[in-house]
Design an enzyme around this catalytic site. Sequence first.
Site, PDB file in Angstrom:
ATOM      1  N   ASP A 178       0.935  -1.297   0.116  1.00  0.00           N
ATOM      2  CA  ASP A 178      -0.030   0.100   0.031  1.00  0.00           C
ATOM      3  C   ASP A 178       0.886   1.371   0.038  1.00  0.00           C
ATOM      4  O   ASP A 178       1.673   1.472   1.012  1.00  0.00           O
ATOM      5  CB  ASP A 178      -1.059   0.079   1.151  1.00  0.00           C
ATOM      6  CG  ASP A 178      -1.915   1.149   1.201  1.00  0.00           C
ATOM      7  OD1 ASP A 178      -1.452   2.340   0.586  1.00  0.00           O
ATOM      8  OD2 ASP A 178      -3.032   0.875   1.659  1.00  0.00           O
ATOM      9  N   HIS A 179       1.026   1.857  -1.170  1.00  0.00           N
ATOM     10  CA  HIS A 179       2.170   2.892  -1.163  1.00  0.00           C
ATOM     11  C   HIS A 179       1.999   4.034  -0.312  1.00  0.00           C
ATOM     12  O   HIS A 179       2.926   4.563   0.022  1.00  0.00           O
ATOM     13  CB  HIS A 179       2.337   3.257  -2.721  1.00  0.00           C
ATOM     14  CG  HIS A 179       1.515   4.160  -3.312  1.00  0.00           C
ATOM     15  ND1 HIS A 179       0.010   3.610  -3.843  1.00  0.00           N
ATOM     16  CD2 HIS A 179       1.045   5.445  -3.155  1.00  0.00           C
ATOM     17  CE1 HIS A 179      -0.711   4.738  -4.077  1.00  0.00           C
ATOM     18  NE2 HIS A 179      -0.163   5.872  -3.838  1.00  0.00           N
ATOM     19  N   HIS A 241      -6.138   2.330   1.435  1.00  0.00           N
ATOM     20  CA  HIS A 241      -5.307   3.337   1.829  1.00  0.00           C
ATOM     21  C   HIS A 241      -5.995   4.256   3.154  1.00  0.00           C
ATOM     22  O   HIS A 241      -5.288   4.199   4.174  1.00  0.00           O
ATOM     23  CB  HIS A 241      -5.352   4.541   0.902  1.00  0.00           C
ATOM     24  CG  HIS A 241      -4.860   4.274  -0.431  1.00  0.00           C
ATOM     25  ND1 HIS A 241      -3.606   3.287  -0.471  1.00  0.00           N
ATOM     26  CD2 HIS A 241      -5.169   4.182  -1.790  1.00  0.00           C
ATOM     27  CE1 HIS A 241      -3.486   2.929  -1.821  1.00  0.00           C
ATOM     28  NE2 HIS A 241      -4.259   3.783  -2.637  1.00  0.00           N
TER      29      HIS A 241
END
Length: 484
Positions: A178-179, A241
């Site tokens: 999950d960047h 996110h």
Amino acid sequence: MTARVIPVDPFDLVVFGATGDLARRKLIPALYHRLADGQMPDGARIIGTARSALDAEGFRALASEALEAFVPAEALDADIRGRFLNCLDYLQLDVSTPEGWEDLRGMLSTDGRPCAYYLSVAPRFFGMIAEGIGRAGLVEPNTRIVVEKPLGRDLASARALNAQLAEGFDESQIYRIDHYLGKETVQNLMALRFANALFEPLWNARHIDHVQITVAESVGIEGRGPYYDHVGAMRDMVQNHLLQLLCLTAMEPPARFEPDAVRDEKLKVLRALEPIDDPADVVRGQYRANGTAKSYREEAENPDSTTESFVALRARVSNWRWSGVPFYLRTGKRLRNRVSEIAIRFRDVPHSIFPGVAPLPNMLAIRLQPDEGITLSMTVKDPGPGGMRLTDTTLDMSFAERLATTGMRMPDAYERLVMDVIRGDQTLFMRGDEVETAWGWIDPIIAAWQSAPPPRPYDPGSSGPEDALMLLHRDGRRWREIEA
Ligand code: NAD
């Protein structure tokens, strides 16, 4: 000046889908920066594979164009670029066929170095690739596999994906990106909470009134229309996110900054999320046309679409620390500005000693974009004569300013995350049970929409539908402005 870097051992990184958008826009530039900063060791190899009929030279040309397009000109150095391109190799491989896997095996180093497989392809290929790697006998103890959203579209499909990956890989080898977790400010949230004595004693229901987590985008779904229309904001943004940001905000202090210690605490938060039973606690929106701006439905090429391009909801974390503290989450497209932030609203002072003036509440805002940084709003005396007048001011920790004075660069999240994969550090990656628990909370909300009215329309450039404002108004609160 360059940031302090901890060198990693030589590695092989195999990028599936190496000619695609994610590889060109994020991975190749990220790896270039790591080499430029001295972190990529001599002998590190990046092997691109995709369906396209390219040879190594062709792939280097494609990577070189990606660097031109996505690395700032001042960071592009001819010598470093040459060294970087020399690390690249390419194999044409259609992952839906049994051919080519032996060729891949022949290209890999045989010195026992870490080997990471980055699946930068559509999720329908994840299972095939995991199986292909296993069939070719390419899974060793220091092999890693990297996957990225979408990790399923509901609990059942997430479980199926986890089971597919588990057939060939141990959980300790699976890196679910999950960047957002690789963003500097998000890691700073953990530093702020757990490396300072100041905040943690206040980090609970006694002192915090509520939390707002906003991920607002000003762009629409252009280009991703038909894909996005099958997904929507809840699956695309909230399940991953926003819930990850909620977890980092709400979790208990882990005993150590280690993968399972951190992920255990995040999982506890997800498990403590109250199911949302009241439909009024969730607002769906969809942008309409306005002037020259197209509507969501036009962009999605689906005139009857009921997919949401906006979601706002009130979540509750049922535990001692957060009892009674709402977490308001919102995300949407075509909103006024592009802003991502976590805002912690502290409680009002219990009693104002200043006649006729109420001190303004303290607000801690952790901003992910734009201008990563942290601000704390404080009430102070308005300077000058005229009695005890109060005003608010902010303590501002803008990273951009700090970096500008040191000449350092804000690294992209992928730089940190790819190197963590190589180092074998899973702290900033989601574990399978986290992903499943998040879906388990999301699924009933989406299911309830089957019998609910369609999403509320909102104007492009606004802050979302009216009902989203009401979500807070009825609690006597208001959203922070979506200001860039
Ligand atoms: P893309 O369509 O631009 O690229 C897909 C790549 O897969 C290409 O290199 C293509 O050659 C390769 N490919 C397709 N079929 C293949 C086959 N049969 N055998 C071998 N290779 C094949 O997609 P993308 O935007 O780069 O996204 C890749 C993945 O990353 C998707 O799962 C996407 O959801 C996810 N993702 C992308 C982004 C982004 O910014 N683009 C962000 C987050 C997640």
